[in-house]
Design a protein around this motif. Structure first.
Motif, PDB file in Angstrom:
ATOM      1  N   ASP A 155       0.925  -1.145   0.041  1.00  0.00           N
ATOM      2  CA  ASP A 155       0.584  -0.088  -0.140  1.00  0.00           C
ATOM      3  C   ASP A 155       1.006   0.998   0.138  1.00  0.00           C
ATOM      4  O   ASP A 155      -0.047   2.054   0.749  1.00  0.00           O
ATOM      5  CB  ASP A 155      -0.989  -0.286   1.481  1.00  0.00           C
ATOM      6  CG  ASP A 155      -1.595   0.922   1.334  1.00  0.00           C
ATOM      7  OD1 ASP A 155      -2.311   1.684   0.090  1.00  0.00           O
ATOM      8  OD2 ASP A 155      -1.951   1.325   2.364  1.00  0.00           O
ATOM      9  N   LYS A 188       1.575   3.261  -4.818  1.00  0.00           N
ATOM     10  CA  LYS A 188       0.362   2.683  -5.560  1.00  0.00           C
ATOM     11  C   LYS A 188       1.254   2.049  -7.226  1.00  0.00           C
ATOM     12  O   LYS A 188       2.408   0.822  -7.461  1.00  0.00           O
ATOM     13  CB  LYS A 188       0.266   3.761  -6.188  1.00  0.00           C
ATOM     14  CG  LYS A 188      -0.778   3.922  -4.839  1.00  0.00           C
ATOM     15  CD  LYS A 188      -1.697   3.558  -4.199  1.00  0.00           C
ATOM     16  CE  LYS A 188      -2.585   4.050  -2.624  1.00  0.00           C
ATOM     17  NZ  LYS A 188      -2.012   2.916  -1.208  1.00  0.00           N
ATOM     18  N   ASP A 204      -3.685  -3.260  -1.883  1.00  0.00           N
ATOM     19  CA  ASP A 204      -4.500  -2.303  -2.068  1.00  0.00           C
ATOM     20  C   ASP A 204      -5.330  -1.454  -3.415  1.00  0.00           C
ATOM     21  O   ASP A 204      -3.841  -1.196  -3.831  1.00  0.00           O
ATOM     22  CB  ASP A 204      -4.107  -1.235  -0.886  1.00  0.00           C
ATOM     23  CG  ASP A 204      -5.269  -1.418   0.094  1.00  0.00           C
ATOM     24  OD1 ASP A 204      -6.871  -1.119  -0.725  1.00  0.00           O
ATOM     25  OD2 ASP A 204      -5.685   0.119   1.137  1.00  0.00           O
ATOM     26  N   ASP A 205      -5.904  -0.343  -3.487  1.00  0.00           N
ATOM     27  CA  ASP A 205      -6.193   0.694  -4.188  1.00  0.00           C
ATOM     28  C   ASP A 205      -6.401   0.014  -5.329  1.00  0.00           C
ATOM     29  O   ASP A 205      -6.113   0.273  -6.484  1.00  0.00           O
ATOM     30  CB  ASP A 205      -5.592   1.632  -3.647  1.00  0.00           C
ATOM     31  CG  ASP A 205      -6.082   2.183  -2.671  1.00  0.00           C
ATOM     32  OD1 ASP A 205      -6.708   2.387  -2.003  1.00  0.00           O
ATOM     33  OD2 ASP A 205      -4.839   3.091  -2.034  1.00  0.00           O
ATOM     34  N   HIS A 253      -9.257  -4.041  -3.214  1.00  0.00           N
ATOM     35  CA  HIS A 253      -8.054  -4.252  -3.229  1.00  0.00           C
ATOM     36  C   HIS A 253      -8.067  -6.158  -3.896  1.00  0.00           C
ATOM     37  O   HIS A 253      -9.278  -6.806  -4.120  1.00  0.00           O
ATOM     38  CB  HIS A 253      -7.382  -4.588  -1.429  1.00  0.00           C
ATOM     39  CG  HIS A 253      -8.453  -5.446  -0.914  1.00  0.00           C
ATOM     40  ND1 HIS A 253      -7.790  -5.284   0.912  1.00  0.00           N
ATOM     41  CD2 HIS A 253      -9.045  -6.648  -0.730  1.00  0.00           C
ATOM     42  CE1 HIS A 253      -8.804  -5.675   1.364  1.00  0.00           C
ATOM     43  NE2 HIS A 253      -9.727  -6.904   0.511  1.00  0.00           N
TER      44      HIS A 253
END
Length: 893
Positions: free
Chosen positions: A343, A346, A370-371, A409
């Motif tokens: 995380d 990115k 994540d993301d 995620h």
């Protein structure tokens, strides 16, 4: 307009007088009795309770322990001061919530209220309703076309239902049917609209963890505020307002649940991106035996302070390394982790993070990325999966839970052999016997590569792939939809030659032949049929005289700038021996020639040929293919005239690979000098649309992209900004030329359009109040069309409503909807949305002043549609555009 206007045009305008005048003391006893007898809550929260009749009835018949009702204005109603139900005068969207809302309730009720709330506030509303329900929600919202005073956001039943489903509530169909039948027959809208939802089972453990987390969350927020820093979204909250109201939102609940399950029975976690410690906190609470090592640049002023706080309350379980992950991870070789949470940077660092971490995991590891709603980041993961480095499927049941959410995620694992295999399928589809055409490039040679690609595209060749040697070129090609895989190599030319051969080995292992072409070997005719007919397993173009000892023996040398390897056990053996030879020589061309000489290759040379001069040296060329044999495989040398290393007076050639110095600028100069620089052709890539109805803020969006993200944009319309050169420079405009757009290196393919939706390419859609948009379009047309004709859609781009609905009524996941009004008033929020969607870094937070850009045509000074709309035109507008206005939550007057 008065706030208590009985028509309720302000949406939330609702008073006791309004209610009594329009509805008297109308009360649905059937609805109340069903809740009393079938749901039987002990505590209740009612949002939009009106005069409080429902909550009062429940209190009187169930003796509720807690019953709170929420209205934005003080209403006498049937509330009590000394016992339940109590009225909370609260605007939940703009005011801090009192401490009595820090807890969940058995039942949350909201009946025919949400349609009075602007559509853009619905995400927070449904986060609020679900976050405060421990068991049940009884809800109804007005259907589209239902009508009623103050209705500004009527929606389809499925849309209302979906708001709860994506927040992990279950639609109880049986109870919904029962409660609708129980409603009084005179309350027809209740009978049609009321729905019952229940919290999904299996969250007991997570609920207890969230309850344990609350005091720590309060402390972390205090630390962040002490450092004067805005709290961004995290694992518990979407924004600062949620955090201040101590409201862990259910739209992130599945992510929290996944963290708790992922760390079950794990021991050692590596987290890249600690930030304020929210994900570390839930892992520490979920598994008391877990230890976490964190890597963070500590760019936020609160990061180290938050770490020290958690380190103190969870002693001997946390470690922090301050630094950039791409620099820290190589130093951790030898350490092993069974959970890794990525995380950090990115998409900027994900390739290197994944590459480095594959050597740090145990056999039973998990990697949480994540993301993944970030388009570029998810594309990187997909590429790693295609390359058989990571795999999704074994943990799909966990990460798929977040698919319905805006914040996603993925939970992946490394394949057993990690990066040692090669994908069976690439981005483009190949017919059964087609070869891979492979070229290699890094970002420093982007101009050379693009010239090579233009040659391939002009020949309509599909079976090619670019091996990206760094993440910059990979991201650039991937954004344009050009077939590419990432195989990083940044250790100099000697290392590159070995690296290149090993990648070609992987291609051969897929069972297909391989054609290798240097990026400066420009294709003018498709040579595939010609070389496929040659009866040899190794086919090379001709070099000049290097290595000289081989040239002295044979009278020519083979070149690695263009060659064809037919897939067979013999050629795979040859390639393995070649890789070993390159380790000795440090040059693939030297090694190819030396190895074939060592294998005692004998050539059947023609009796005639010709010579070409390179400097003071002449080398031999032949008009036809020359064949050679050795104990391992058959070899062929291609005719120089057809595959030129030096320019010849011959127009009937396939490929030119003209000698030049080894840097981008010199190669381009050589290509141009030898007529090998190919004119730009139409873009071979998917675009990212910048779409809007005309006069809705598209130019403003393009200005933001240029000034704040350093991204130039183009348009499908020639001469889009007229002759206003100053405006074109300010917008960062690239003119389309013969259906060709020449985007600078590193620039995403961002293209403006006002057409209706026609494909599924990613899109940023700008929507503006339809009244302002059509009024501005009428003036843009110099009022040559009547305003009524534009309102009805009898102009070039159709009606405002049809345009809007074609793009956003059933939006795919790859569309970002921006409201023009928000763009004008909340630049920071707009930049954050664009950054998350495109995966771009915000480089600047200021914009040119609007007044300085105004030219009276493309950019105008502020105007008000109310000054020009007649009542008849306004009524006509609502007749043709009501659905879209309601869908978007625009206030109608």
């Amino acid at each position: 307009m008065e706030k208590n206007d009985l028509k309720g045009f302000q949406g939330g305008a609702w008073t006791e007088e309004t209610h009594l005048k329009l509805h008297a003391k109308n009360f649905d006893f059937g609805l109340a009795n069903y809740i009393t007898e079938q749901i039987v809550p002990k505590t209740c929260l009612e949002f939009g309770s009106g005069l409080g009749f429902l909550s009062r009835y429940l209190c009187d018949n169930l003796s509720l322990e807690k019953s709170y009702c929420i209205e934005p204005n003080k209403i006498k109603g049937s509330y009590r001061n000394d016992s339940m139900p109590k009225l909370l005068v609260l605007d939940i969207f703009n005011e801090l919530h009192p401490h009595v809302l820090n807890h969940k309730f058995d039942l949350v009720v909201s009946i025919e209220v949400a349609e009075h709330v602007p559509l853009n506030q619905h995400p927070f509303l449904f986060d609020f309703l679900t976050a405060h329900s421990n068991n049940w929600v009884v809800f109804s919202g007005a259907r589209i076309g239902q009508g009623g005073h103050g209705h500004i956001a009527e929606r389809k039943e499925e849309e209302w239902k979906n708001e709860f489903l994506i927040r992990n509530f279950i639609f109880d169909e049986q109870r919904t049917n029962d409660i609708r039948m129980a409603c009084d027959s005179k309350n027809i809208n209740h009978r049609r609209n009321v729905m019952v939802f229940r919290r999904a089972a299996g969250y007991e453990f997570l609920d207890s963890i969230e309850e344990q987390a609350k005091p720590y969350l309060t402390d972390l927020l205090s630390i962040i505020q002490l450092h004067g820093k805005f709290l961004d979204g995290n694992l518990f909250y979407v924004n600062l307002f949620d955090a201040l109201n101590k409201m862990p939102v259910d739209s992130l609940k599945e992510k929290r649940r996944n963290f708790c399950e992922a760390v079950y029975e794990k021991r050692h976690c590596l987290e890249i991106g600690f930030n304020a410690g929210h994900s570390a906190l839930i892992m520490l609470l979920a598994n008391p035996n877990l230890k976490i090592k964190c890597i963070d640049t500590c760019a936020h002023p609160y990061t180290e302070a938050c770490f020290k706080y958690l380190e103190k309350v969870f002693p001997d379980r946390l470690d922090l390394i301050k630094g950039n992950s791409v620099e820290v991870l190589p130093k951790l070789q030898g350490e092993m982790y069974d959970v890794i949470h990525l995380d950090g940077g990115k998409d900027a660092t994900i390739e290197k993070d994944i590459s480095y971490c594959q050597h740090l995991v145990t056999d039973d590891h998990l990697v949480i990325v994540d993301d993944t709603q970030n388009i570029k980041l998810d594309a990187c993961l997909q590429e790693f999966q295609r390359n058989n480095i990571i795999e999704f499927s074994s943990n799909e049941s966990l990460w798929k839970r977040t698919d319905a959410s805006k914040w996603k995620h993925k939970i992946v694992t490394y394949t057993k052999d990690k990066a040692t295999s090669f994908p069976k399928e690439q981005r483009v589809s190949y017919t059964e016997n087609e070869a891979y055409i492979v070229t290699f490039a890094n970002y420093d040679y982007l101009d050379v590569l693009e010239n090579w690609l233009r040659g391939i595209w002009k020949l309509n060749i599909k079976n090619y792939i670019v091996v990206s040697l760094d993440s910059q070129i990979y991201n650039y090609l991937n954004a344009k939809g050009i077939p590419t895989i990432l195989r990083p190599c940044d250790n100099g030319l000697n290392r590159l030659w070995i690296h290149r051969l090993k990648v070609i080995q992987l291609f051969l292992e897929t069972g297909r032949d391989v054609i290798h072409s240097d990026a400066d070997a420009v294709w003018f005719k498709d040579p595939q049929e010609f070389i496929a007919d040659i009866d040899a397993e190794l086919i090379f173009s001709q070099g000049t005289y290097w290595p000289p000892e081989v040239h002295e023996e044979w009278g020519f040398v083979l070149c690695c700038g263009f060659f064809y390897i037919k897939n067979s056990p013999k050629t795979r053996t040859f390639l393995s021996q070649l890789c070993e030879q390159v380790l000795i020589d440090g040059d693939d061309q030297v090694s190819v020639n030396k190895l074939l000489l060592k294998l005692n290759t004998k050539w059947a040379l023609p009796s005639t040929g010709y010579q070409l001069a390179v400097g003071n040296f002449n080398f031999n060329c032949y008009e036809n293919t020359v064949f050679g044999k050795n104990d391992l495989c058959d070899v062929a040398l291609l005719p120089h005239a057809l595959f030129q290393r030096l320019p010849e007076k011959n127009d009937n050639f396939f490929v030119k690979h003209i000698l030049s110095k080894k840097n981008n600028d010199d190669i381009i100069t050589t290509l141009k000098r030898n007529s090998c620089y190919i004119n730009k052709t139409p873009i071979h890539a998917e675009v990212i649309w910048l779409s809007s109805f005309p006069r809705s803020g598209n130019t403003f969006l393009r200005t933001i992209l240029w000034h704040c993200f350093n991204q130039k944009t183009s348009s499908i319309y020639p001469n889009d900004l007229g002759e206003n050169e100053r405006l074109r420079e300010t917008v960062g405009h690239i003119e389309i030329n013969n259906n060709t757009i020449d985007f600078p290196p590193g620039n995403l393919p961002l293209v403006k359009t006002h057409e209706l939706k026609r494909d599924d390419n990613p899109c940023i859609y700008v929507v503006r109040d339809g009244r302002a948009a059509v009024m501005s379009l009428w003036k843009f047309y110099n009022k040559e069309l009547s305003l009524s004709e534009i309102v009805k859609g009898n102009s070039r781009f159709g009606s405002w409503q049809n345009h809007v609905l074609s793009w956003i009524k059933n939006p795919p996941t790859n569309i970002l909807i921006l409201e023009y009004e928000q763009m004008r008033n909340d630049l920071e929020g707009t930049l954050k949305s664009i950054s998350d969607f495109l995966g771009l870094e915000i480089l600047n937070h200021t914009m040119p002043e609007r007044e300085k850009l105004a030219d009276g045509k493309w950019v105008k000074k502020k105007s008000d549609w109310r000054e020009d709309f007649s009542k008849s035109d306004l009524d006509l507008f609502y007749m043709h555009n009501a659905e879209a206005m309601n869908l978007l939550g625009y206030e109608t007057i």
